[in-house]
Scaffold this motif. Sequence first.
Motif, PDB file in Angstrom:
ATOM      1  N   MET A 127       0.841  -1.176   0.000  1.00 28.98           N
ATOM      2  CA  MET A 127       0.000   0.000   0.000  1.00 28.98           C
ATOM      3  C   MET A 127       0.893   1.249   0.000  1.00 28.98           C
ATOM      4  O   MET A 127       1.771   1.391   0.825  1.00 28.98           O
ATOM      5  CB  MET A 127      -0.895  -0.023   1.247  1.00 28.98           C
ATOM      6  CG  MET A 127      -1.537   1.274   1.547  1.00 28.98           C
ATOM      7  SD  MET A 127      -2.583   1.351   3.013  1.00 28.98           S
ATOM      8  CE  MET A 127      -1.992   0.141   4.114  1.00 28.98           C
ATOM      9  N   GLN A 128       0.646   2.123  -0.966  1.00 30.89           N
ATOM     10  CA  GLN A 128       1.427   3.357  -1.060  1.00 30.89           C
ATOM     11  C   GLN A 128       0.711   4.488  -0.347  1.00 30.89           C
ATOM     12  O   GLN A 128      -0.486   4.703  -0.556  1.00 30.89           O
ATOM     13  CB  GLN A 128       1.652   3.740  -2.513  1.00 30.89           C
ATOM     14  CG  GLN A 128       2.369   5.063  -2.623  1.00 30.89           C
ATOM     15  CD  GLN A 128       3.148   5.205  -3.903  1.00 30.89           C
ATOM     16  OE1 GLN A 128       3.250   4.272  -4.666  1.00 30.89           O
ATOM     17  NE2 GLN A 128       3.701   6.361  -4.114  1.00 30.89           N
ATOM     18  N   LEU A 129       1.453   5.189   0.470  1.00 31.35           N
ATOM     19  CA  LEU A 129       0.893   6.339   1.165  1.00 31.35           C
ATOM     20  C   LEU A 129       0.968   7.573   0.279  1.00 31.35           C
ATOM     21  O   LEU A 129       1.863   7.704  -0.555  1.00 31.35           O
ATOM     22  CB  LEU A 129       1.661   6.618   2.452  1.00 31.35           C
ATOM     23  CG  LEU A 129       1.498   5.621   3.590  1.00 31.35           C
ATOM     24  CD1 LEU A 129       2.373   6.026   4.758  1.00 31.35           C
ATOM     25  CD2 LEU A 129       0.049   5.524   4.016  1.00 31.35           C
ATOM     26  N   SER A 130       0.030   8.465   0.486  1.00 33.71           N
ATOM     27  CA  SER A 130       0.050   9.790  -0.125  1.00 33.71           C
ATOM     28  C   SER A 130      -0.030  10.800   1.004  1.00 33.71           C
ATOM     29  O   SER A 130      -0.484  10.482   2.104  1.00 33.71           O
ATOM     30  CB  SER A 130      -1.137   9.963  -1.069  1.00 33.71           C
ATOM     31  OG  SER A 130      -1.074   9.029  -2.107  1.00 33.71           O
ATOM     32  N   PHE A 131       0.416  11.997   0.732  1.00 38.07           N
ATOM     33  CA  PHE A 131       0.475  13.039   1.750  1.00 38.07           C
ATOM     34  C   PHE A 131      -0.132  14.335   1.237  1.00 38.07           C
ATOM     35  O   PHE A 131       0.131  14.739   0.102  1.00 38.07           O
ATOM     36  CB  PHE A 131       1.931  13.316   2.151  1.00 38.07           C
ATOM     37  CG  PHE A 131       2.657  12.119   2.663  1.00 38.07           C
ATOM     38  CD1 PHE A 131       2.674  11.825   4.014  1.00 38.07           C
ATOM     39  CD2 PHE A 131       3.317  11.273   1.780  1.00 38.07           C
ATOM     40  CE1 PHE A 131       3.345  10.703   4.483  1.00 38.07           C
ATOM     41  CE2 PHE A 131       3.992  10.145   2.243  1.00 38.07           C
ATOM     42  CZ  PHE A 131       3.999   9.863   3.594  1.00 38.07           C
ATOM     43  N   VAL A 132      -0.909  14.976   2.070  1.00 35.66           N
ATOM     44  CA  VAL A 132      -1.326  16.351   1.857  1.00 35.66           C
ATOM     45  C   VAL A 132      -0.482  17.160   2.824  1.00 35.66           C
ATOM     46  O   VAL A 132      -0.338  16.795   3.994  1.00 35.66           O
ATOM     47  CB  VAL A 132      -2.828  16.551   2.136  1.00 35.66           C
ATOM     48  CG1 VAL A 132      -3.194  18.025   2.092  1.00 35.66           C
ATOM     49  CG2 VAL A 132      -3.652  15.762   1.143  1.00 35.66           C
ATOM     50  N   TYR A 133       0.092  18.246   2.333  1.00 35.90           N
ATOM     51  CA  TYR A 133       1.001  19.010   3.179  1.00 35.90           C
ATOM     52  C   TYR A 133       0.771  20.503   3.007  1.00 35.90           C
ATOM     53  O   TYR A 133       0.242  20.949   1.980  1.00 35.90           O
ATOM     54  CB  TYR A 133       2.461  18.658   2.869  1.00 35.90           C
ATOM     55  CG  TYR A 133       2.881  18.973   1.454  1.00 35.90           C
ATOM     56  CD1 TYR A 133       3.506  20.175   1.148  1.00 35.90           C
ATOM     57  CD2 TYR A 133       2.632  18.080   0.415  1.00 35.90           C
ATOM     58  CE1 TYR A 133       3.875  20.473  -0.146  1.00 35.90           C
ATOM     59  CE2 TYR A 133       3.004  18.368  -0.877  1.00 35.90           C
ATOM     60  CZ  TYR A 133       3.628  19.569  -1.162  1.00 35.90           C
ATOM     61  OH  TYR A 133       3.988  19.871  -2.444  1.00 35.90           O
ATOM     62  N   ILE A 134       1.156  21.249   4.026  1.00 37.58           N
ATOM     63  CA  ILE A 134       1.097  22.711   3.975  1.00 37.58           C
ATOM     64  C   ILE A 134       2.486  23.236   4.310  1.00 37.58           C
ATOM     65  O   ILE A 134       3.091  22.833   5.307  1.00 37.58           O
ATOM     66  CB  ILE A 134       0.059  23.288   4.964  1.00 37.58           C
ATOM     67  CG1 ILE A 134      -1.339  22.747   4.657  1.00 37.58           C
ATOM     68  CG2 ILE A 134       0.064  24.817   4.909  1.00 37.58           C
ATOM     69  CD1 ILE A 134      -2.412  23.191   5.652  1.00 37.58           C
ATOM     70  N   LEU A 135       2.952  24.142   3.467  1.00 35.98           N
ATOM     71  CA  LEU A 135       4.229  24.814   3.694  1.00 35.98           C
ATOM     72  C   LEU A 135       3.956  26.270   4.041  1.00 35.98           C
ATOM     73  O   LEU A 135       3.055  26.892   3.475  1.00 35.98           O
ATOM     74  CB  LEU A 135       5.093  24.790   2.430  1.00 35.98           C
ATOM     75  CG  LEU A 135       5.425  23.440   1.829  1.00 35.98           C
ATOM     76  CD1 LEU A 135       6.194  23.634   0.530  1.00 35.98           C
ATOM     77  CD2 LEU A 135       6.228  22.604   2.803  1.00 35.98           C
ATOM     78  N   LYS A 136       4.738  26.806   4.955  1.00 35.82           N
ATOM     79  CA  LYS A 136       4.698  28.246   5.206  1.00 35.82           C
ATOM     80  C   LYS A 136       5.873  28.844   4.455  1.00 35.82           C
ATOM     81  O   LYS A 136       7.023  28.417   4.628  1.00 35.82           O
ATOM     82  CB  LYS A 136       4.790  28.567   6.697  1.00 35.82           C
ATOM     83  CG  LYS A 136       4.589  30.038   6.974  1.00 35.82           C
ATOM     84  CD  LYS A 136       4.358  30.323   8.429  1.00 35.82           C
ATOM     85  CE  LYS A 136       3.942  31.772   8.609  1.00 35.82           C
ATOM     86  NZ  LYS A 136       3.685  32.062  10.011  1.00 35.82           N
ATOM     87  N   CYS A 137       5.570  29.806   3.608  1.00 37.29           N
ATOM     88  CA  CYS A 137       6.592  30.418   2.766  1.00 37.29           C
ATOM     89  C   CYS A 137       7.188  31.643   3.452  1.00 37.29           C
ATOM     90  O   CYS A 137       6.624  32.167   4.410  1.00 37.29           O
ATOM     91  CB  CYS A 137       5.975  30.827   1.431  1.00 37.29           C
ATOM     92  SG  CYS A 137       5.246  29.450   0.519  1.00 37.29           S
ATOM     93  N   ASN A 138       8.325  32.115   2.918  1.00 36.71           N
ATOM     94  CA  ASN A 138       9.006  33.240   3.564  1.00 36.71           C
ATOM     95  C   ASN A 138       8.230  34.548   3.461  1.00 36.71           C
ATOM     96  O   ASN A 138       8.522  35.497   4.173  1.00 36.71           O
ATOM     97  CB  ASN A 138      10.425  33.408   3.028  1.00 36.71           C
ATOM     98  CG  ASN A 138      10.472  34.001   1.631  1.00 36.71           C
ATOM     99  OD1 ASN A 138       9.468  34.101   0.938  1.00 36.71           O
ATOM    100  ND2 ASN A 138      11.653  34.390   1.202  1.00 36.71           N
ATOM    101  N   ASP A 139       7.212  34.626   2.585  1.00 31.55           N
ATOM    102  CA  ASP A 139       6.367  35.819   2.513  1.00 31.55           C
ATOM    103  C   ASP A 139       5.128  35.681   3.409  1.00 31.55           C
ATOM    104  O   ASP A 139       4.194  36.452   3.307  1.00 31.55           O
ATOM    105  CB  ASP A 139       5.960  36.115   1.072  1.00 31.55           C
ATOM    106  CG  ASP A 139       5.052  35.057   0.465  1.00 31.55           C
ATOM    107  OD1 ASP A 139       4.808  34.006   1.117  1.00 31.55           O
ATOM    108  OD2 ASP A 139       4.585  35.256  -0.667  1.00 31.55           O
ATOM    109  N   ASP A 140       5.132  34.656   4.265  1.00 32.65           N
ATOM    110  CA  ASP A 140       4.070  34.391   5.240  1.00 32.65           C
ATOM    111  C   ASP A 140       2.812  33.795   4.608  1.00 32.65           C
ATOM    112  O   ASP A 140       1.776  33.713   5.253  1.00 32.65           O
ATOM    113  CB  ASP A 140       3.727  35.654   6.034  1.00 32.65           C
ATOM    114  CG  ASP A 140       3.227  35.330   7.429  1.00 32.65           C
ATOM    115  OD1 ASP A 140       3.703  34.348   8.025  1.00 32.65           O
ATOM    116  OD2 ASP A 140       2.339  36.063   7.921  1.00 32.65           O
TER     117      ASP A 140
END
Length: 96
Positions: A1-14
């Motif tokens: 079973m392959q996992l998938s990911f939802v992710y959130i990044l905070k960028c340097n411009d906020d």
Amino acid sequence: MQLSFVYILKCNDDSYYTGVTSDLTKRLFQHENGVFKDSYTFQRRPVVLVFYAEFTDINLAIVTEKQIKKWSRAKKEALINDEYELLINLAKKKFK
């Protein structure tokens, strides 16, 4: 079973960037090193991973990513800060 990911990044411009991937480590490397010059994060580096969730169904991950992208900043921050009880109230539309 392959996992998938939802992710959130905070960028340097906020700002926040939400994405989906099957290889979170590789994708973070790509964001951090500016592998894709046309990507949203290229001009907003450095980026910091502030949230991720694992999925066993890529289709559900994609649906979730699209849903989060439509959320307000306040709702994204409640998710990031594990303040799940706030999510329902932040979903309500304010009428004038």
